[in-house]
Design an enzyme around this catalytic site. Structure first.
Site, PDB file in Angstrom:
ATOM      1  N   ASP A  58      -3.411 -39.064 -26.091  1.00 47.41           N
ATOM      2  CA  ASP A  58      -2.250 -39.880 -25.397  1.00 47.41           C
ATOM      3  C   ASP A  58      -2.324 -41.310 -25.530  1.00 47.41           C
ATOM      4  O   ASP A  58      -1.357 -42.103 -26.235  1.00 47.41           O
ATOM      5  CB  ASP A  58      -2.501 -39.532 -23.970  1.00 47.41           C
ATOM      6  CG  ASP A  58      -3.958 -39.581 -23.480  1.00 47.41           C
ATOM      7  OD1 ASP A  58      -4.990 -40.064 -24.093  1.00 47.41           O
ATOM      8  OD2 ASP A  58      -4.018 -39.102 -22.254  1.00 47.41           O
ATOM      9  N   ASP A  93     -18.224 -37.513 -18.166  1.00 50.94           N
ATOM     10  CA  ASP A  93     -18.629 -36.374 -18.994  1.00 50.94           C
ATOM     11  C   ASP A  93     -18.464 -36.811 -20.562  1.00 50.94           C
ATOM     12  O   ASP A  93     -17.858 -37.660 -20.782  1.00 50.94           O
ATOM     13  CB  ASP A  93     -17.906 -35.031 -18.662  1.00 50.94           C
ATOM     14  CG  ASP A  93     -16.306 -35.462 -18.533  1.00 50.94           C
ATOM     15  OD1 ASP A  93     -15.767 -36.349 -19.165  1.00 50.94           O
ATOM     16  OD2 ASP A  93     -15.833 -35.149 -17.668  1.00 50.94           O
ATOM     17  N   ASP A 122     -17.104 -35.698 -24.309  1.00 51.00           N
ATOM     18  CA  ASP A 122     -16.460 -34.521 -25.236  1.00 51.00           C
ATOM     19  C   ASP A 122     -16.522 -34.956 -26.800  1.00 51.00           C
ATOM     20  O   ASP A 122     -16.808 -36.171 -27.115  1.00 51.00           O
ATOM     21  CB  ASP A 122     -14.787 -35.136 -25.065  1.00 51.00           C
ATOM     22  CG  ASP A 122     -14.393 -34.635 -23.540  1.00 51.00           C
ATOM     23  OD1 ASP A 122     -14.886 -33.671 -23.172  1.00 51.00           O
ATOM     24  OD2 ASP A 122     -13.527 -35.331 -23.143  1.00 51.00           O
TER      25      ASP A 122
HETATM   26  P1  ATP Z   1     -11.904 -39.092 -17.828  1.00 47.99           P
HETATM   27  O1  ATP Z   1     -12.678 -40.319 -17.790  1.00 47.99           O
HETATM   28  O2  ATP Z   1     -10.804 -39.099 -16.781  1.00 47.99           O
HETATM   29  O3  ATP Z   1     -12.522 -38.010 -18.154  1.00 47.99           O
HETATM   30  P2  ATP Z   1     -10.615 -38.859 -20.244  1.00 47.99           P
HETATM   31  O4  ATP Z   1      -9.746 -39.920 -21.073  1.00 47.99           O
HETATM   32  O5  ATP Z   1     -11.726 -38.715 -20.808  1.00 47.99           O
HETATM   33  O6  ATP Z   1     -10.877 -39.648 -18.980  1.00 47.99           O
HETATM   34  P3  ATP Z   1      -9.688 -36.225 -20.359  1.00 47.99           P
HETATM   35  O7  ATP Z   1      -8.784 -35.332 -19.493  1.00 47.99           O
HETATM   36  O8  ATP Z   1     -11.220 -35.828 -20.121  1.00 47.99           O
HETATM   37  O9  ATP Z   1      -9.548 -37.724 -20.117  1.00 47.99           O
HETATM   38  O10 ATP Z   1      -9.287 -35.799 -21.863  1.00 47.99           O
HETATM   39  C1  ATP Z   1     -10.219 -36.242 -22.867  1.00 47.99           C
HETATM   40  C2  ATP Z   1      -9.376 -36.883 -24.175  1.00 47.99           C
HETATM   41  O11 ATP Z   1      -8.484 -35.870 -24.387  1.00 47.99           O
HETATM   42  C3  ATP Z   1      -8.500 -37.988 -23.564  1.00 47.99           C
HETATM   43  O12 ATP Z   1      -9.133 -39.071 -23.811  1.00 47.99           O
HETATM   44  C4  ATP Z   1      -7.467 -38.004 -24.822  1.00 47.99           C
HETATM   45  O13 ATP Z   1      -7.746 -38.499 -25.734  1.00 47.99           O
HETATM   46  C5  ATP Z   1      -7.174 -36.512 -24.895  1.00 47.99           C
HETATM   47  N1  ATP Z   1      -6.173 -35.908 -23.658  1.00 47.99           N
HETATM   48  C6  ATP Z   1      -6.203 -35.478 -22.899  1.00 47.99           C
HETATM   49  N2  ATP Z   1      -5.303 -34.968 -22.071  1.00 47.99           N
HETATM   50  C7  ATP Z   1      -4.179 -35.607 -22.937  1.00 47.99           C
HETATM   51  C8  ATP Z   1      -2.893 -35.317 -22.968  1.00 47.99           C
HETATM   52  N3  ATP Z   1      -2.367 -34.734 -21.926  1.00 47.99           N
HETATM   53  N4  ATP Z   1      -2.143 -35.688 -23.982  1.00 47.99           N
HETATM   54  C9  ATP Z   1      -2.753 -36.238 -25.076  1.00 47.99           C
HETATM   55  N5  ATP Z   1      -4.197 -36.315 -25.076  1.00 47.99           N
HETATM   56  C10 ATP Z   1      -4.590 -36.066 -24.040  1.00 47.99           C
HETATM   57 MG    MG Z   2     -13.027 -36.956 -20.157  1.00 49.39          MG
END
Ligand code: ATP
Ligand code: MG
Length: 459
Positions: free
Chosen positions: A148, A73, A75
């Protein structure tokens, strides 16, 4: 220097990682795979930019694009407020309490669009330092600092092909490292779920957790208990749907995170007789995820908890209960035990119950029963579950083969199959012959298993 002094005087401590300048790189030079970007994500960025705002793809999507992986997805991060964003799109909804953000919808695709956030020294925390609410808007560099991991803090502007790298994420991507931004222990205290996330990303991407990022995890693992169960469940689901589920679970164990984390994990990792079933189930799940197919959480959790149900079911039958009520009681018991620590959502629970309850019905092949089962709305899930049990050596392959033929047969062929079964020597029309009552065998191998499921068919 003065900033740091101020921070210390104000008691802000290391939580305020210093905002930094971004290194600006070109996507083309980094091999960023533009063709993998959703046109809707580009549309969101361009629309906001035309309205005079900054807008970037951010987080996992940029990380995956740079690795040549199709993001699951997209963001978007922007300096527009949620209200500004909502005003620009026909179908957009402001959601969230802890973090307010906007879901911009295009058919089934949702582009999650959030306003740059600041590190808020006044954010409310619980007694362990976990941040409870944090909605202060801020600059882009502040937004980067509160993400993170370095590889998750990259921004990409599809209009200019620029990658903004505030924390050395590009270099860590090349080194294949998961590195926390700021002081790892502090960041885990703010949000213990980050410990699980580090493990998930390392397993999913085949990366190593950088030494200082890994070091505090073992002794901080118990902070996980302070996280609301609903959030743990979400994270658990992401972990299981990462395409590397078994690797994730193994790494959780290595990191000292599994113990008592979720009763479910203890079940999976500590019951040898269940290991084969779960391993097969997770291997199949991983395969499906990698093929881009969907995973039903109900089915997934039904497989993970099956050993709990099965052992209780067998115990009930051994006590002399009828198989079907014994199964129902076993289901209630197993779900009760989990519900205290794992908030499996109600709709998933309903799916799990159904998949489990269908199992004995596959063994009843007389009269109209097979026809009724075939028409059941969850037949396919029940059958897939039966296949898993077969592959795990729990029941005889003949049963699955029979149902496969029956489902694909003409009305005539089906009638004949049922009639043939009724005439088969020594067979009451149960699937695999008479139940073999060897339940008390303690080997934990197939014999113990046979009894439970086949006996159930006899009711
Ligand atoms: P995925 O491929 O699993 O979606 P993702 O990195 O996009 O991985 P998400 O949970 O969709 O993970 O979160 C989007 C973004 O938001 C992360 O890449 C990170 O930058 C930030 N983020 C999400 N959760 C946290 C957290 N608990 N603490 C700090 N930053 C976070
Ligand atoms: Mg994501």
């Amino acid at each position: 220097m003065i900033n740091r002094l101020l921070d210390r005087l104000l008691g802000r401590g290391p939580r305020l990682a210093k905002p930094r300048q971004a290194k600006i790189l070109r996507g083309a030079d980094l091999g960023l795979k533009r063709e993998l970007i959703s046109p809707n994500a580009i549309k969101v960025c361009e629309t906001l930019q035309r309205a005079g705002f900054k807008a970037y793809l951010v987080g996992g999507a940029v990380r995956d694009l740079l690795l040549g992986i199709t993001p699951k997805d997209f963001d978007v991060a922007t300096n527009a407020t949620p209200e500004d964003v909502k005003a620009e799109f026909r179908r957009a909804m402001i959601i969230g309490r802890r973090f307010r953000l906007v879901h911009v919808m295009f058919g089934r695709e949702v582009i999650e669009t959030s306003t740059f956030r600041a590190l808020n020294p006044e954010a409310k925390t619980d007694e362990h330092g976990r941040v409870l609410a944090d909605n202060l808007f801020g600059s882009q560099s502040e937004d980067a600092a509160r993400r993170d991991f370095t590889v998750n803090a990259l921004y990409y502007d599809p209009s200019s092909d620029e990658v903004l790298d505030y924390h050395g994420g590009v270099s860590d991507l090349k080194k294949r490292l998961i590195r926390m931004i700021g002081d790892p222990a502090t960041r885990y205290r703010e949000d213990p779920v980050r410990m699980l996330r580090s493990v998930r990303f390392a397993a999913k991407l085949g990366f190593t957790i950088e030494e200082q990022t890994r070091a505090p995890i073992r002794e901080m693992a118990e902070l996980i208990h302070n996280v609301p169960v609903a959030r743990l469940f979400d994270e658990m689901l992401k972990l299981l749907q990462s395409g590397q589920a078994m690797a994730c679970l193994r790494q959780l164990r290595d990191a000292g995170l599994h113990d008592g984390l979720l009763p479910l994990l203890d079940v999976i990792l500590e019951q040898p007789q269940g290991a084969r079933f779960v391993e097969i189930a997770l291997a199949r799940t991983d395969e499906r995820v990698r093929e881009g197919k969907s995973i039903s959480p109900g089915f997934l959790f039904a497989t993970l908890l099956w050993q709990q149900v099965r052992t209780r079911w067998e115990a009930g039958i051994a006590r002399g209960d009828y198989p079907i009520p014994a199964l129902m009681a076993a289901i209630d018991l197993a779900l009760d035990e989990q519900s205290e620590q794992l908030a499996i959502q109600k709709r998933f629970i309903a799916d799990m119950r159904e998949i489990w309850s269908l199992q004995p019905r596959f063994e009843r092949r007389t009269g109209s029963q097979p026809y009724r089962l075939l028409e059941h709305i969850r037949y396919r899930a029940g059958f897939d579950f039966l296949m898993l049990r077969t592959d795990a050596g729990e029941i005889e392959p003949e049963l699955v083969a029979w149902w496969d033929r029956f489902a694909g047969g003409s009305p005539n062929e089906r009638d004949t199959m049922i009639a043939d079964l009724a005439r088969a020597p020594g067979s009451s029309s149960t699937a695999s012959g008479r139940p073999r009552r060897r339940r008390r065998r303690s080997s934990g191998g197939q014999g113990a298993t046979d009894g439970g499921s086949e006996g159930a068919g006899e009711s």
